[in-house]
Design an enzyme around this catalytic site. Structure first.
Site, short mmCIF file in Angstrom:
data_model
loop_
_atom_site.label_atom_id
_atom_site.label_comp_id
_atom_site.label_asym_id
_atom_site.label_seq_id
_atom_site.Cartn_x
_atom_site.Cartn_y
_atom_site.Cartn_z
N THR A 72 -39.37 31.97 -67.29
CA THR A 72 -38.12 31.44 -67.83
C THR A 72 -38.20 31.08 -69.31
OG1 THR A 72 -37.47 30.61 -65.67
CG2 THR A 72 -36.40 29.61 -67.56
N ASN A 122 -44.16 29.43 -69.17
CA ASN A 122 -43.50 28.15 -68.93
C ASN A 122 -44.42 26.99 -69.30
OD1 ASN A 122 -41.14 29.29 -68.02
ND2 ASN A 122 -41.64 29.05 -65.85
N LYS A 170 -31.23 24.24 -66.91
CA LYS A 170 -32.62 23.86 -67.17
C LYS A 170 -32.78 23.46 -68.63
CE LYS A 170 -34.67 27.15 -63.86
NZ LYS A 170 -35.59 28.32 -63.74
N ASP A 195 -32.06 31.73 -60.38
CA ASP A 195 -33.52 31.66 -60.33
C ASP A 195 -33.98 30.79 -59.17
OD1 ASP A 195 -36.18 32.13 -61.70
OD2 ASP A 195 -36.14 29.95 -61.68
N HIS A 197 -41.39 35.75 -59.82
CA HIS A 197 -41.41 36.74 -60.91
C HIS A 197 -42.61 36.40 -61.78
CE1 HIS A 197 -39.84 33.39 -63.32
NE2 HIS A 197 -39.06 33.16 -62.27
#
Length: 549
Positions: free
Chosen positions: A80, A101, A162, A291, A481
């Site tokens: 992400t 991340n 987020k 997600d 992912h």
């Protein structure tokens, strides 16, 4: 007005197809007054194309603009934070510095050595229990920062589910940056909530306090309604997002989250008058629910199907509201990465080779195996976030010990049947930055696009394409992912503006191309040596929207 606008977008039932505005040609030289950059977290190119025949709202409208169905988050670490860092910077993670991340800094002066991409670890706190949110790790300017440098009157706003989505797309010096928390939308510690945000949070609290009976199953989702077992007494694939009152996790892992974010974004445009002044403003929107849904349920069940249908409808309502305000806006929509469905469903659908990762590849198990092989008894010889990605060697080792540990770790990993490749830091650093079509890059080139000499690990572990790096789906995520394979790398890239002539370009482009493409629309010069992307011409046929950029 605000309450009405938000309530209209928090849809309780599917909307009919929205009427599209009549086409009218906008001269290419006329700069849009508002740029809207949307990222749908984990919205892979595969999902975009699979459901394309059923779009009737916002995704249908965007599909009638300039369509690049084969966009690429071209780097190896398809997560992400690095994905969002590419969208509005024009740069790959090797330049943005956002390699994952989170990464490890074994020199950091705290017990928890893991650094979150959107934190300032120099501040008190940090780690899983709390942190100070910050864009300090983003090493390059975003489009919004460049716009402000050229014209301080430009407003830069970000709204997302987020914090890392909002922060990485807005960058530093943004006017407003908001993300969803259990208590509502929050921002940096020193930013008090203005009346608009307070009102949105009141409406959020009211909505959360009421149960959600779930969503109806659209006709195109009927074939997806098949239960898949992920452990004793647990199945996925048939959900409708029914939610008990007060359950924030269920709210966040459902279409309700994105509906709220779009409602907030629409209210922000109206409240701030974005797009109503002489300069161009920019609003980035991070739709994060896809997600969370993909991780919790996979991406081939009713849950994902319902979510995409809701995004289509809610985007349609969002654009419809903007049209009534008569704002000259351009929209870009893409994703931070794609996603891989859970192996249990893959095995039911003609892919028997799909499997979950062997626990022997977790950093703790590797440390124990290397310690046994070398006789070096350090507790954390090998550290990392999971059974793939960057691995770091203990700083307590002597040079000779480190060489032995590296040799032993490489031997163990390269002998494992689930491992596709392991690269050393030196191998990646010596590779040139990739060029040419992203679909043709080698694994080493993808790894180089994610590499930062200061933050990357001593080794990079890449699993085979049929291996899901989640050992046990019973207690958390069932799918994920983050791999260098195209299912995780491919994303749609869509541009729309009223009057734009439709065209489709099926060849591969990069998300790093988005920023210079948008910059060209507002005649904002971007030095080519400062970015990795290139401007994409959005004028079908003769003419060039890049105008030399």
């Amino acid at each position: 007005m605000l309450k009405k606008a938000i309530a209209a977008l928090l849809l309780a039932a599917p909307l009919p197809a929205l009427a599209q505005p009549a086409a009218s040609t906008v001269p290419a030289a006329v700069q849009p007054r508002l740029i809207i950059a949307i990222s749908v977290d984990q919205f892979s190119a595969d999902l975009f194309n699979q459901y394309r025949p059923f779009y009737s709202g916002g995704l249908k409208r965007l599909s009638e603009g300039a369509v690049f169905p084969r966009g690429y988050q071209s780097h190896a670490a398809t997560e992400t934070c690095p994905g969002h860092s590419t969208i509005l910077t024009g740069s790959r993670p090797s330049r943005t510095g956002i390699i994952a991340n989170s990464w490890m800094d074994l020199n950091v002066a705290r017990a928890n050595k893991t650094i979150y991409c959107a934190e300032d670890e120099s501040q008190p706190g940090g780690g899983a229990s709390g942190y100070v949110a910050s864009p300090v790790h983003l090493r390059v300017p975003t489009l919004g920062q460049r716009m402000k440098a050229a014209n301080p009157a430009a407003r830069v706003v970000a709204v997302a589910g987020k914090d890392r989505a909002a922060i990485m797309m807005a960058g530093a010096n943004a006017d407003q940056v908001w993300w969803l928390t259990p208590k509502g939308y929050a921002s940096y510690q020193d930013i008090p909530a203005p009346p608009l945000v307070e009102r949105v949070n009141q409406i959020f609290a009211q909505r959360l306090a009421a149960p959600n009976p779930g969503f109806d199953l659209p006709p195109q989702c009927a074939a997806k309604d098949i239960a898949v077992s992920t452990g004793p007494g647990k199945t996925v694939g048939t959900g409708r997002f029914a939610r008990p009152a007060g359950n924030f996790h269920a709210f966040r892992t459902s279409p309700e989250q994105d509906a709220l974010t779009l409602a907030f974004a629409a209210a922000t445009i109206e409240s701030m008058g974005l797009g109503k002044q002489p300069q161009t403003d920019i609003l980035s929107i991070g739709l994060s629910a896809m997600d969370l849904i993909g991780h919790a349920y996979g991406n081939e069940g009713t849950e994902s199907c319902i979510q995409i249908d809701r995004i289509d409808r809610e985007l349609g309502a969002f654009f419809d509201q903007l049209d009534r305000q008569e704002i000259d806006y351009v929209v870009m929509l893409t994703a931070d990465h794609g996603g891989h469905d859970l192996p249990e469903r893959h095995r039911q659908n003609a892919m028997p080779m799909q499997q979950r990762v062997d626990r022997a590849l977790t950093p703790r198990a590797l440390s124990e195996a290397v310690a046994a092989k070398t006789g070096i008894g350090s507790k954390d010889l090998v550290r990392g976030d999971g059974p793939s990605g960057d691995l770091y060697f203990s700083l307590d080792l002597t040079r000779a010990q480190r060489a032995r540990v590296e040799t032993a770790t490489l031997a163990l990993l390269r002998a494992h049947p689930q491992v596709e490749a392991v690269f050393t830091k030196a191998q990646i650093a010596a590779a040139p930055s990739p060029s040419g079509p992203p679909e043709n890059w080698s694994l080493l080139e993808k790894a180089r696009a994610s590499f930062d000499a200061e933050r990357s690990g001593d080794l990079l572990l890449l699993l085979k394409s049929h291996v899901t790096p989640i050992a046990d789906p019973a207690h958390g995520f069932v799918a994920t992912h983050g791999s260098p394979w195209d299912g995780d790398r491919r994303v749609p890239i869509l541009f729309w503006r009223k009057g734009m002539r439709h065209f489709e370009q099926p060849l591969g482009v990069e998300t790093a191309d988005i920023m210079p493409t948008l910059a060209a629309l507002i005649d904002l010069p971007v030095p080519r040596d400062e970015i990795d992307g290139r401007c994409l011409d959005l004028i079908a046929g003769e003419g060039d929207s890049c105008r030399g950029n």
